[in-house]
Design an enzyme around this catalytic site. Structure first.
Site, mmCIF file in Angstrom:
data_model
loop_
_atom_site.group_PDB
_atom_site.id
_atom_site.type_symbol
_atom_site.label_atom_id
_atom_site.label_comp_id
_atom_site.label_asym_id
_atom_site.label_seq_id
_atom_site.Cartn_x
_atom_site.Cartn_y
_atom_site.Cartn_z
ATOM 1 N N TYR A 62 -6.058 5.828 5.535
ATOM 2 C CA TYR A 62 -6.177 4.909 4.405
ATOM 3 C C TYR A 62 -5.382 3.623 4.652
ATOM 4 O O TYR A 62 -5.923 2.514 4.540
ATOM 5 C CB TYR A 62 -5.686 5.591 3.106
ATOM 6 C CG TYR A 62 -5.501 4.594 1.997
ATOM 7 C CD1 TYR A 62 -6.593 4.143 1.269
ATOM 8 C CD2 TYR A 62 -4.244 4.047 1.714
ATOM 9 C CE1 TYR A 62 -6.445 3.180 0.281
ATOM 10 C CE2 TYR A 62 -4.088 3.089 0.725
ATOM 11 C CZ TYR A 62 -5.192 2.670 0.014
ATOM 12 O OH TYR A 62 -5.048 1.710 -0.939
ATOM 13 N N GLN A 83 1.771 6.345 -4.570
ATOM 14 C CA GLN A 83 2.034 7.303 -5.653
ATOM 15 C C GLN A 83 2.537 6.627 -6.915
ATOM 16 O O GLN A 83 3.056 7.300 -7.792
ATOM 17 C CB GLN A 83 3.048 8.353 -5.205
ATOM 18 C CG GLN A 83 2.421 9.570 -4.549
ATOM 19 C CD GLN A 83 2.646 9.598 -3.058
ATOM 20 O OE1 GLN A 83 3.193 8.672 -2.486
ATOM 21 N NE2 GLN A 83 2.225 10.668 -2.432
ATOM 22 N N ASP A 106 -9.244 5.977 -0.625
ATOM 23 C CA ASP A 106 -8.253 6.763 -1.363
ATOM 24 C C ASP A 106 -8.960 7.439 -2.534
ATOM 25 O O ASP A 106 -10.199 7.415 -2.618
ATOM 26 C CB ASP A 106 -7.083 5.877 -1.826
ATOM 27 C CG ASP A 106 -7.518 4.849 -2.863
ATOM 28 O OD1 ASP A 106 -8.733 4.762 -3.163
ATOM 29 O OD2 ASP A 106 -6.643 4.139 -3.384
ATOM 30 N N GLU A 159 0.824 -1.210 0.000
ATOM 31 C CA GLU A 159 0.000 0.000 0.000
ATOM 32 C C GLU A 159 0.861 1.264 0.000
ATOM 33 O O GLU A 159 0.507 2.248 -0.646
ATOM 34 C CB GLU A 159 -0.968 0.021 1.188
ATOM 35 C CG GLU A 159 -2.075 -1.034 1.107
ATOM 36 C CD GLU A 159 -2.957 -0.919 -0.125
ATOM 37 O OE1 GLU A 159 -3.000 0.150 -0.757
ATOM 38 O OE2 GLU A 159 -3.596 -1.922 -0.482
HETATM 39 N N1 ADE Z 1 -4.271 0.390 -5.336
HETATM 40 C C1 ADE Z 1 -4.076 0.700 -4.058
HETATM 41 N N2 ADE Z 1 -4.082 -0.400 -3.290
HETATM 42 C C2 ADE Z 1 -4.282 -1.453 -4.120
HETATM 43 C C3 ADE Z 1 -4.377 -2.852 -3.948
HETATM 44 N N3 ADE Z 1 -4.256 -3.386 -2.746
HETATM 45 N N4 ADE Z 1 -4.577 -3.604 -5.025
HETATM 46 C C4 ADE Z 1 -4.687 -3.025 -6.231
HETATM 47 N N5 ADE Z 1 -4.613 -1.740 -6.472
HETATM 48 C C5 ADE Z 1 -4.405 -0.936 -5.424
#
Ligand code: ADE
Length: 323
Positions: A122, A44, A140, A39
């Site tokens: 988040y 970014q 997010d 994560e």
């Molecule tokens: N974007 C942010 N977190 C994600 C996740 N766990 N899997 C796929 N896309 C993401």
């Protein structure tokens, strides 16, 4: 913001996720450590780019203890090219805190998780729900986009989290968080038209009849600040001159090629300029317009660190001139 109506989503999104989830390496073994690392990387950076970085990171530093104990240069190498280096510093600070304050185990609790450096609402929600199966939303930009299109209205993170928290299905919290992310990433996409024809919530969505372009409302953006730099690529045989940046500000504490505000010229004592190029690098709030002087250095001047390219982690803004 006033609480708004949100149609009930789990009964649509869970089957969608079961059918159409992408195979992503952090979905194989959903440990809190893997969720934290993925994560933070994904904050970014695009999924396609993150996959290789994530795999390498987990191979080199498989457990939170390995991250806590890793030398800084190793971390910077593992992060080289991902940008936003503060993320990896925070990641290590979080790992150290897990070791020192939590006995080496992630707490199964959003509030406790939020105490970790670099972990906000988040990421705490993502770890709590994905790794621990708790009913904790992870809101997010992707999730806000999905909700704002479904309802044709604006949501802030708190109101979105409050509305989603009520929908978390017991036993399926992990998949519900990921299904929302998946919908935002693969169907209700951020750039260009959403794929409403394949959307599992099409009939519940206010924007599916048209108007998705207007949601979410875009805030007025400040223009980026322009900075003009003279960058000096000093070469002495197979080595180049590097130095450390100051501990604060943009790219704090990272390695760089020597540079000065433009229109500074290379010091003639350094040697002959054999090439002059232009280059540009875009950061979030700043853009650099660089004139890059390649210099055949007369000696290994002691004010610099001389290194074979690739040996030191160099931010992309500079690395792209090494060629
Ligand atoms: N974007 C942010 N977190 C994600 C996740 N766990 N899997 C796929 N896309 C993401």
């Amino acid at each position: 913001m006033k609480e708004k109506e949100l149609p009930y989503l789990p009964e649509r999104l869970l089957p969608f996720f079961a059918d159409r989830a992408r195979d992503l390496p952090w979905r194989v073994n959903r440990t809190p450590y893997a969720v934290l690392v993925s994560e933070i990387m994904l904050q970014q950076t695009r999924v396609d780019t993150v996959i290789n970085y994530f795999n390498r990171f987990m191979t080199e530093l498989p457990e939170v203890r390995d991250l806590a104990e890793a030398p800084e240069e190793k971390l910077l190498h593992l992060w080289e090219g991902l940008g936003y280096y503060r993320r990896v510093r925070n990641l290590q600070a979080a790992a150290k805190m897990i070791m020192s304050d939590f006995g080496g185990k992630f707490p199964a609790d959003e509030t406790e998780l939020r105490k970790l450096p670099g972990v906000g609402d988040y990421t705490a929600g993502a770890i709590a729900s994905i790794a621990f199966g708790l009913p904790a939303p992870a809101v997010d930009g992707n999730v806000l986009r999905v909700l704002s299109r479904i309802t044709c209205s604006s949501w802030d993170s708190d109101s979105a989290a409050a509305a989603l928290r009520k929908q978390y299905p017991a036993e399926r919290c992990s998949d519900f968080t990921e299904s929302l992310m998946e919908l935002g990433a693969t169907v209700c996409v951020p750039n260009g038209a959403p794929h409403c024809g394949t959307c599992p919530v099409k009939d519940l969505c206010a924007a599916s009849a048209g108007g998705w372009q207007f949601w979410p409302k875009k805030p007025d953006k400040k223009p980026r600040k322009r900075e003009d730099l003279s960058v000096f690529l000093l070469r002495f045989h197979d080595r180049i001159a590097c130095r450390k940046r100051p501990d604060t500000g943009l790219l704090a504490g990272l390695w760089e090629l020597p540079n000065l505000p433009a229109p500074a010229q290379p010091d003639p004592r350094w040697g002959n300029v054999i090439e002059t190029r232009k280059g540009k690098h875009i950061f979030t709030h700043v853009e650099w317009h660089m004139t890059v002087y390649t210099i055949e250095a007369a000696a290994e001047f002691p004010e610099f660190v001389w290194t074979v390219p690739g040996e030191l982690p160099l931010p992309t803004a500079f690395r792209k001139f090494l060629g």
